[in-house]
Motif scaffolding. Structure first.
Motif, PDB file in Angstrom:
ATOM      1  N   LEU A 193     -63.816 -10.252  17.953  1.00 27.17           N
ATOM      2  CA  LEU A 193     -62.714 -10.952  17.290  1.00 27.17           C
ATOM      3  C   LEU A 193     -61.706  -9.949  16.740  1.00 27.17           C
ATOM      4  CD1 LEU A 193     -61.485 -13.607  16.294  1.00 27.17           C
ATOM      5  CD2 LEU A 193     -62.843 -13.356  14.223  1.00 27.17           C
ATOM      6  N   ASN A 194     -62.191  -8.893  16.131  1.00 29.62           N
ATOM      7  CA  ASN A 194     -61.281  -7.868  15.608  1.00 29.62           C
ATOM      8  C   ASN A 194     -60.502  -7.191  16.728  1.00 29.62           C
ATOM      9  OD1 ASN A 194     -61.891  -8.304  12.932  1.00 29.62           O
ATOM     10  ND2 ASN A 194     -63.582  -6.823  12.911  1.00 29.62           N
ATOM     11  N   GLU A 195     -61.152  -6.939  17.870  1.00 35.00           N
ATOM     12  CA  GLU A 195     -60.459  -6.340  19.021  1.00 35.00           C
ATOM     13  C   GLU A 195     -59.369  -7.272  19.530  1.00 35.00           C
ATOM     14  OE1 GLU A 195     -63.266  -5.230  22.019  1.00 35.00           O
ATOM     15  OE2 GLU A 195     -64.321  -3.834  20.688  1.00 35.00           O
ATOM     16  N   LEU A 196     -59.661  -8.571  19.591  1.00 27.62           N
ATOM     17  CA  LEU A 196     -58.653  -9.537  20.033  1.00 27.62           C
ATOM     18  C   LEU A 196     -57.479  -9.588  19.061  1.00 27.62           C
ATOM     19  CD1 LEU A 196     -60.752 -12.510  21.417  1.00 27.62           C
ATOM     20  CD2 LEU A 196     -59.139 -11.097  22.661  1.00 27.62           C
ATOM     21  N   LYS A 197     -57.770  -9.515  17.775  1.00 25.35           N
ATOM     22  CA  LYS A 197     -56.688  -9.525  16.779  1.00 25.35           C
ATOM     23  C   LYS A 197     -55.817  -8.290  16.904  1.00 25.35           C
ATOM     24  CE  LYS A 197     -58.755 -12.412  13.181  1.00 25.35           C
ATOM     25  NZ  LYS A 197     -59.254 -12.468  11.813  1.00 25.35           N
ATOM     26  N   LYS A 198     -56.447  -7.128  17.155  1.00 29.65           N
ATOM     27  CA  LYS A 198     -55.686  -5.890  17.344  1.00 29.65           C
ATOM     28  C   LYS A 198     -54.788  -5.976  18.572  1.00 29.65           C
ATOM     29  CE  LYS A 198     -58.878  -2.727  15.054  1.00 29.65           C
ATOM     30  NZ  LYS A 198     -59.838  -1.621  15.242  1.00 29.65           N
ATOM     31  N   SER A 199     -55.342  -6.484  19.661  1.00 27.36           N
ATOM     32  CA  SER A 199     -54.525  -6.601  20.880  1.00 27.36           C
ATOM     33  C   SER A 199     -53.404  -7.625  20.691  1.00 27.36           C
ATOM     34  CB  SER A 199     -55.385  -6.960  22.082  1.00 27.36           C
ATOM     35  OG  SER A 199     -55.973  -8.228  21.922  1.00 27.36           O
ATOM     36  N   MET A 200     -53.661  -8.654  19.892  1.00 25.99           N
ATOM     37  CA  MET A 200     -52.619  -9.643  19.592  1.00 25.99           C
ATOM     38  C   MET A 200     -51.503  -8.989  18.784  1.00 25.99           C
ATOM     39  SD  MET A 200     -51.881 -12.773  19.975  1.00 25.99           S
ATOM     40  CE  MET A 200     -51.148 -14.202  19.262  1.00 25.99           C
ATOM     41  N   ASP A 201     -51.881  -8.161  17.808  1.00 27.11           N
ATOM     42  CA  ASP A 201     -50.871  -7.456  17.004  1.00 27.11           C
ATOM     43  C   ASP A 201     -50.062  -6.496  17.853  1.00 27.11           C
ATOM     44  OD1 ASP A 201     -51.606  -8.797  14.709  1.00 27.11           O
ATOM     45  OD2 ASP A 201     -53.006  -7.232  14.048  1.00 27.11           O
ATOM     46  N   VAL A 202     -50.705  -5.851  18.825  1.00 27.68           N
ATOM     47  CA  VAL A 202     -49.994  -4.926  19.705  1.00 27.68           C
ATOM     48  C   VAL A 202     -48.993  -5.693  20.553  1.00 27.68           C
ATOM     49  CG1 VAL A 202     -50.278  -3.431  21.706  1.00 27.68           C
ATOM     50  CG2 VAL A 202     -51.812  -3.169  19.745  1.00 27.68           C
ATOM     51  N   LEU A 203     -49.356  -6.858  21.021  1.00 31.43           N
ATOM     52  CA  LEU A 203     -48.439  -7.665  21.829  1.00 31.43           C
ATOM     53  C   LEU A 203     -47.238  -8.142  21.039  1.00 31.43           C
ATOM     54  CD1 LEU A 203     -50.822  -9.755  24.060  1.00 31.43           C
ATOM     55  CD2 LEU A 203     -49.209  -8.019  24.787  1.00 31.43           C
ATOM     56  N   LYS A 204     -47.474  -8.443  19.756  1.00 35.61           N
ATOM     57  CA  LYS A 204     -46.357  -8.904  18.938  1.00 35.61           C
ATOM     58  C   LYS A 204     -45.398  -7.767  18.744  1.00 35.61           C
ATOM     59  CE  LYS A 204     -48.617 -12.609  16.429  1.00 35.61           C
ATOM     60  NZ  LYS A 204     -49.030 -13.117  15.140  1.00 35.61           N
TER      61      LYS A 204
END
Length: 146
Positions: free
Chosen positions: A135-146
């Motif tokens: 979940l934390n990895e997905l949140k990090k990748s989501m932040d990178v995309l933003k």
């Protein structure tokens, strides 16, 4: 009397051939003709230059307009793809949070019902930690995309 009439007709016929126009008039006409040709040539060159500049400006503005429309289309496509990607990650995050919640409930239930012989709670805690890590990895990748 006939002789006088014949002489008169001969002098009148030969007089135009004897007289030549003055050379000054021919030179003036030649200069006028040459200047007229120079003016026509200069105006033709000027007109061609003006026309080529006009065509070049028109082609440039058409190319600029086409480029702007293509860039706008590419921007819209990029925005739509980015929105799809964000929505997909948000959906995955929501699913992961749901799974984590279900694991937490299961872990709590298992912890309450565990007997002293087997310790299943450690396995569930390990799985929960892995899910949280994902979940934390997905949140990090989501932040990178933003």
């Amino acid at each position: 009397m006939r002789d006088l009439g014949a002489e008169r007709t001969q002098t009148t016929l030969t007089e135009p051939y004897r007289e030549t126009p003055p050379r000054k008039k021919r030179r003036g006409a030649f200069f006028f003709f040459a200047i007229l040709w120079l003016v026509l040539i200069a105006s033709g060159i000027t007109g061609a230059k003006w026309y080529s500049d006009h065509i070049q400006q028109q082609v440039s503005s058409d190319l600029e307009r086409q480029t702007a429309s293509q860039i706008a289309l590419m921007q819209q496509d990029y925005d739509s793809r980015l929105t799809k990607l964000e929505d997909g990650y948000k959906e995955q995050l929501a699913q992961m949070e749901g799974k984590i919640q279900a694991l937490n409930e299961l872990l709590t239930f298992t912890k309450d019902n565990a007997d002293t012989k087997t310790d299943n709670s450690n396995k569930l805690y390990t799985q929960l930690a892995e899910v949280k890590k994902q979940l934390n990895e997905l949140k990090k990748s989501m932040d990178v995309l933003k």
